[in-house]
Every structure is written in C-alpha cells, then in structure tokens.
Write a protein that holds these residues in place. Structure first.
Motif, mmCIF file in Angstrom:
data_model
loop_
_atom_site.group_PDB
_atom_site.id
_atom_site.type_symbol
_atom_site.label_atom_id
_atom_site.label_comp_id
_atom_site.label_asym_id
_atom_site.label_seq_id
_atom_site.Cartn_x
_atom_site.Cartn_y
_atom_site.Cartn_z
ATOM 1 N N LEU A 47 -6.659 13.031 -11.949
ATOM 2 C CA LEU A 47 -6.295 13.174 -10.539
ATOM 3 C C LEU A 47 -7.422 12.696 -9.629
ATOM 4 C CD1 LEU A 47 -4.374 16.567 -10.413
ATOM 5 C CD2 LEU A 47 -3.458 14.250 -10.406
ATOM 6 N N MET A 48 -8.680 12.916 -10.023
ATOM 7 C CA MET A 48 -9.801 12.384 -9.246
ATOM 8 C C MET A 48 -9.731 10.858 -9.195
ATOM 9 S SD MET A 48 -12.828 14.853 -10.726
ATOM 10 C CE MET A 48 -14.077 13.634 -10.331
ATOM 11 N N TRP A 49 -9.480 10.227 -10.350
ATOM 12 C CA TRP A 49 -9.348 8.766 -10.397
ATOM 13 C C TRP A 49 -8.146 8.298 -9.584
ATOM 14 C CZ3 TRP A 49 -5.311 5.828 -12.425
ATOM 15 C CH2 TRP A 49 -5.541 4.455 -12.514
ATOM 16 N N GLY A 79 3.277 14.836 -13.809
ATOM 17 C CA GLY A 79 2.264 15.540 -14.596
ATOM 18 C C GLY A 79 2.296 17.039 -14.434
ATOM 19 N N THR A 80 2.840 17.531 -13.312
ATOM 20 C CA THR A 80 2.922 18.978 -13.101
ATOM 21 C C THR A 80 3.981 19.632 -13.970
ATOM 22 O OG1 THR A 80 4.475 18.711 -11.255
ATOM 23 C CG2 THR A 80 2.123 18.739 -10.724
ATOM 24 N N TYR A 81 4.775 18.833 -14.691
ATOM 25 C CA TYR A 81 5.807 19.376 -15.579
ATOM 26 C C TYR A 81 5.446 19.202 -17.056
ATOM 27 C CZ TYR A 81 8.905 19.866 -11.570
ATOM 28 O OH TYR A 81 9.470 20.252 -10.372
ATOM 29 N N VAL A 82 4.244 18.714 -17.354
ATOM 30 C CA VAL A 82 3.817 18.524 -18.740
ATOM 31 C C VAL A 82 2.930 19.707 -19.124
ATOM 32 C CG1 VAL A 82 2.597 17.037 -20.365
ATOM 33 C CG2 VAL A 82 3.903 16.029 -18.475
ATOM 34 N N PRO A 83 3.396 20.638 -19.968
ATOM 35 C CA PRO A 83 2.586 21.826 -20.301
ATOM 36 C C PRO A 83 1.450 21.476 -21.262
ATOM 37 C CG PRO A 83 4.637 21.851 -21.539
ATOM 38 C CD PRO A 83 4.721 20.662 -20.619
ATOM 39 N N ILE A 84 0.440 22.321 -21.257
ATOM 40 C CA ILE A 84 -0.680 22.117 -22.180
ATOM 41 C C ILE A 84 -0.213 22.445 -23.592
ATOM 42 C CG2 ILE A 84 -2.395 22.611 -20.401
ATOM 43 C CD1 ILE A 84 -2.713 25.382 -21.600
ATOM 44 N N PRO A 85 -0.833 21.870 -24.619
ATOM 45 C CA PRO A 85 -0.400 22.129 -26.001
ATOM 46 C C PRO A 85 -0.603 23.586 -26.402
ATOM 47 C CG PRO A 85 -1.821 20.185 -25.869
ATOM 48 C CD PRO A 85 -1.904 20.871 -24.548
ATOM 49 N N GLY A 86 0.368 24.119 -27.132
ATOM 50 C CA GLY A 86 0.245 25.457 -27.705
ATOM 51 C C GLY A 86 0.663 26.593 -26.803
ATOM 52 N N VAL A 125 4.271 10.150 -7.297
ATOM 53 C CA VAL A 125 5.321 10.448 -8.282
ATOM 54 C C VAL A 125 4.700 10.739 -9.643
ATOM 55 C CG1 VAL A 125 7.256 9.451 -9.557
ATOM 56 C CG2 VAL A 125 7.147 9.191 -7.077
ATOM 57 N N VAL A 126 3.694 9.951 -10.025
ATOM 58 C CA VAL A 126 2.984 10.202 -11.286
ATOM 59 C C VAL A 126 2.359 11.600 -11.270
ATOM 60 C CG1 VAL A 126 1.015 9.484 -12.701
ATOM 61 C CG2 VAL A 126 2.561 7.767 -11.753
ATOM 62 N N ARG A 171 0.816 -1.208 0.000
ATOM 63 C CA ARG A 171 0.000 0.000 0.000
ATOM 64 C C ARG A 171 0.856 1.265 0.000
ATOM 65 N NH1 ARG A 171 -5.395 -0.104 1.295
ATOM 66 N NH2 ARG A 171 -6.315 -2.171 1.528
ATOM 67 N N ILE A 172 1.927 1.268 0.769
ATOM 68 C CA ILE A 172 2.797 2.444 0.833
ATOM 69 C C ILE A 172 3.487 2.676 -0.509
ATOM 70 C CG2 ILE A 172 4.890 3.367 1.887
ATOM 71 C CD1 ILE A 172 4.028 2.115 4.505
ATOM 72 N N TRP A 173 3.981 1.598 -1.125
ATOM 73 C CA TRP A 173 4.633 1.744 -2.422
ATOM 74 C C TRP A 173 3.659 2.218 -3.483
ATOM 75 C CZ3 TRP A 173 9.351 2.562 -3.540
ATOM 76 C CH2 TRP A 173 10.386 2.021 -2.773
ATOM 77 N N PHE A 174 2.427 1.734 -3.439
ATOM 78 C CA PHE A 174 1.414 2.193 -4.401
ATOM 79 C C PHE A 174 1.169 3.684 -4.223
ATOM 80 C CE2 PHE A 174 -2.877 3.151 -5.787
ATOM 81 C CZ PHE A 174 -2.937 2.519 -7.028
ATOM 82 N N THR A 175 1.068 4.141 -2.984
ATOM 83 C CA THR A 175 0.843 5.564 -2.722
ATOM 84 C C THR A 175 2.001 6.411 -3.224
ATOM 85 O OG1 THR A 175 -0.446 4.978 -0.747
ATOM 86 C CG2 THR A 175 0.338 7.239 -0.914
ATOM 87 N N ILE A 176 3.233 5.958 -2.968
ATOM 88 C CA ILE A 176 4.412 6.710 -3.411
ATOM 89 C C ILE A 176 4.457 6.814 -4.929
ATOM 90 C CG2 ILE A 176 6.931 6.684 -3.491
ATOM 91 C CD1 ILE A 176 6.905 5.461 -0.691
#
Length: 452
Positions: A175-177, A40-47, A35-36, A26-31
């Motif tokens: 993120l909700m999922w 995602g916070t470094y992937v900019p929107i297109p354009g 990380v995912v 469970r802890i590894w799944f959370t980590i």
C-alpha cells in the motif's frame, strides 16, 4: 484574418484536447489502483478462521479496532492482508516529523539538506514504517494465536505467526508503494486517497444500518433527518474553514544585482486556520479507545478486588458518554496546539525571511517577526481547535442522544473525506491549468514561427 478571440479559442481547444488525454490517463490509473486496494481488503491472512474472527470482532468493534476497521475499509473485521492499511507509515511520518524538530542531525537534514535531505528523511520514514508494521503484525499474530478458535486447527503456531507477519507487513509495504504510484502517476495524494477509499467504502453500510434502525423502530425518522441535515452543515463548515487563510504581507526591498535593480515585490505568508489537519482527532481517538480495547481483552471476573472500579471507569469512556466527550475535546485541543507547533516554526520562518531580505510592514525582522508570527498563529490555532472539536463532538452528542451508528457519520471520517476531496480537486484544477498554459505557449510559438 482570424481575430484574437478566435485564435485564443483555437488554442484553448488544442490545449483542452491535450490536457484531457493526460488527465484521463491519470484518473483511470487512480481508479484502478483504488480498486486493487479494495480487492485486497477481502483477501484473508493464511490460517485464520473467518467466521470465528468475525464473531470475536463483533464484541470488540467499539474499541480501537473499530476505528482501524473504518480507516481500512472493513479489512480488520475480515483480518485481510491490508488490515494494517497505511497506519504504520502515517505513524512513522509523524515520528520523523517530531524527531526532525528535536533531534539535531535530522533537524539539520530538514533545514539545510534541501532535496537530498528530504529524500533521506523519506527513506528513514519508510524504514521506520517497516519496523512498526513488523511489531504490530507480530502482536496481532500472537494475540490471534492466544484466542481459542480463531486459528484453523492443525496450523503450527510458529508458521501462523511467521505467515501473519509476512502477510500484514507485505500488505502495508504494497500500500505504501501503491500510494507513491498514485501520487506520481495519478491525481491526489496516494496515501490520503487510500484512507479516503476505506472510509467511503464503509459509509454506505453505516447509512444503511441507520435506515434499518428507523425501520425497526429503534431510531425515529426525524432523528435520521436531523443527522443528515447536520452532516450537510458540517461539510459546508469544513469547506469554509479549510479554505480560509490569514495572509501576512511580506515586502522584499529593491537591491542592485549587476547592472539592474531586482526585488521590490510584495508577497504574503498564508496561514491556515487549521494547521494541524486531521491529526488531532485521530490521536485523541486512539488514546481514548486504548483502555476500552484493553478491557475487552481482559476477563472482568479475573480482576482483583482493588481493581473492581476499572469496568466502570472504562464504561465512562464509551462513545456518547459525557466523560468521553470532555476528555476527547481536551485531547483534540491539546494535539491541535502540539502538532501546529511541530509543523510550523515561527523562529525558522522569521530567520528565512531575514536571510532573503523580506520583512513585514511595521515589524522588525528577526525576533520581533517571530513573536508576531507566533502571536497570529496562536490565535488562529484557538479558532482551528474549536472548529475541529465542534466537528468531532457534535456527532458524539448525536450518538449518545439518538443511538446513531458509531462510525457511520463520525466527525473524523467526515473531516478526512472532505479535506481529501478538496485537495484532490485542487490538484486536478492545477493539472488542467498547467496543461492549458503549456498548450497556449506551444501554440503561440507555432504561430510566431509561421508569421516570420
């Protein structure tokens, strides 16, 4: 023959091995899930033009965008696909909770629907979150399109708006999922941990900025020491208050059920001092930062003469200003009482106690019990509102007096980080305890079978 202590030790070892394996997964799944989220916070929107947007964001970071950027772990300043974070879902949850108290069909689902009613309201929350995410992402897309240089040249306006809406809404839905997966397969509350990860990720940079301010001489070293010492005191106070409860004793009378007597137990209703949680400072910050954000999008030179006072009024609502702190404290107190009245209904609690035969010693069931619950809860909310106000205002005073970084050690961020950490640790302890008892029960059954 092994003694009872040796048998218990053997059972504990087997149980510890079983629970450790499950807990590690469970802890590894959370980590990995967090990380995912960070990737995602470094992937900019297109354009989007990252350099131009970063320059534009620097001039507007003191408004509501700065607060959203803190919650999203820096995704807003990079205009990443996770820029909205889970804020639409949180807003939808609050709206559904409010509607569940004032809208009769939803109130019936909440009170009488049981597990099915709860699932239906959760589904309504998801639908509303999608609607809010689409509206917010469309507004962001139109706003970016209207600013010259923020969108890469050659990109069709309709395509940019459509792709931005899809990217930002899809990021929120993912993120909700992801939060639901963390809740079911990991440890802790998934949505809370995503917000927690965003704040913690931005915290080291804020601390580094304060050290840089000391190095260049814009802030004294003693002031930095006072800030960190006060942060430790605030954390200790948060832990103490959040773990504090007022327990109201409840008695259940004995009653005949078949050929035996049941009941006669005593229980209690735990009332937290801070029933509203972190909602009041978040709502208060959002309302106060809206005028600042709106003014930053307007050109001061284009204001008519009758509105020349607006820049001065908005300037008084900046962090560290006395007007900001007074209004901020008043809004926190208001939302503390308002949200507490939404999440805890004394009349409903008193009616449930009466249905199951429970009563408080010396207090009549029904209306008198509801009045007493309201009286106790009001006094507790006064203490809780004062506590939240102090936690959020003290850093504001330091920001104004010492020139500290705006969101490095803000009261709201500390409150969220500490409460989420406490909840996660409590869930880990509950998980360990449950598996420990499960292992002991299985082992005792095995020993009993051999004994026969």
């Amino acid at each position: 023959m092994a003694s009872a202590a040796e048998q218990l030790a053997a059972n504990m070892n087997i149980a510890s091995f079983q629970k450790a394996t499950e807990l590690h997964k469970r802890i590894w799944f959370t980590i990995i899930a967090l990380v995912v989220f960070r990737l995602g916070t470094y992937v900019p929107i297109p354009g989007i033009n990252p350099e131009a947007f970063a320059s534009a964001f620097a001039g507007q970071s003191k408004g509501i965008l700065g607060m959203f950027n803190m919650f999203s772990g820096g995704a807003v300043e990079r205009m990443a696909i996770f820029s909205l974070n889970v804020m639409p879902y949180i807003s939808a949850s609050i709206i559904v909770q409010l509607m569940g108290s004032v809208y009769p069909p939803w109130e019936k689902l909440k009170k009488e629907g049981g597990e099915a009613g709860r699932k239906t309201l959760n589904q309504y929350t998801r639908y509303l979150a999608v609607v809010l995410a689409v509206v917010q992402s469309f507004s962001i897309a139109v706003g970016l399109q209207s600013q010259e240089g923020l969108v890469v040249s050659g990109v069709a306006p309709a395509f940019f708006v459509a792709s931005t809406v899809v990217a930002l809404t899809g990021g929120t839905l993912f993120l909700m999922w992801l939060g639901e997966q963390i809740t079911s397969r990991g440890v802790g509350n998934g949505v809370s941990l995503i917000i927690f990860a965003g704040i913690v990720a931005a915290l080291p940079r804020g601390v580094a900025n304060m050290f840089e301010m000391v190095r260049v001489g814009s802030m004294q070293g003693f002031s930095l020491f006072v800030i960190f010492a006060l942060a430790v005191v605030v954390v200790a106070a948060i832990v103490f208050i959040e773990r504090s409860q007022r327990r109201l004793l409840i008695h259940y009378p004995k009653r005949q059920q078949g050929n035996r007597m049941v009941g006669g137990e005593s229980s209690f209703i735990p009332l937290k001092i801070n029933t509203a949680g972190v909602i009041p400072p978040i709502f208060a910050s959002s309302l106060l930062l809206l005028p600042t954000t709106a003014m930053q999008f307007l050109a001061t030179a284009q204001l008519p003469n009758w509105a020349s006072w607006l820049p001065t009024a908005v300037g008084a609502l900046q962090h560290g200003q006395p007007t900001f702190m007074v209004i901020y404290a008043a809004l926190i107190i208001f939302f503390s009482f308002f949200y507490t009245s939404v999440v805890f209904n004394p009349d409903e609690t008193a009616e449930n106690l009466r249905k199951y035969g429970g009563f408080m010693p010396g207090i009549r069931p029904g209306k008198r019990t509801a009045e007493y619950l309201d009286y106790v809860l009001t006094r507790l909310t006064v203490i809780g509102a004062a506590y939240i106000t102090a936690v959020c205002i003290i850093p504001e005073v330091l920001m104004g007096a010492m020139g500290a970084t705006q969101f490095a050690l803000g009261g709201t961020s500390i409150l969220i980080v500490v409460t989420v950490t406490m909840d996660t640790v409590a869930q880990i302890q509950s998980h360990l305890l449950a598996h420990q008892y499960e292992g002991l029960i299985k082992k005792s059954k095995l020993r009993g079978g051999r004994g026969r």
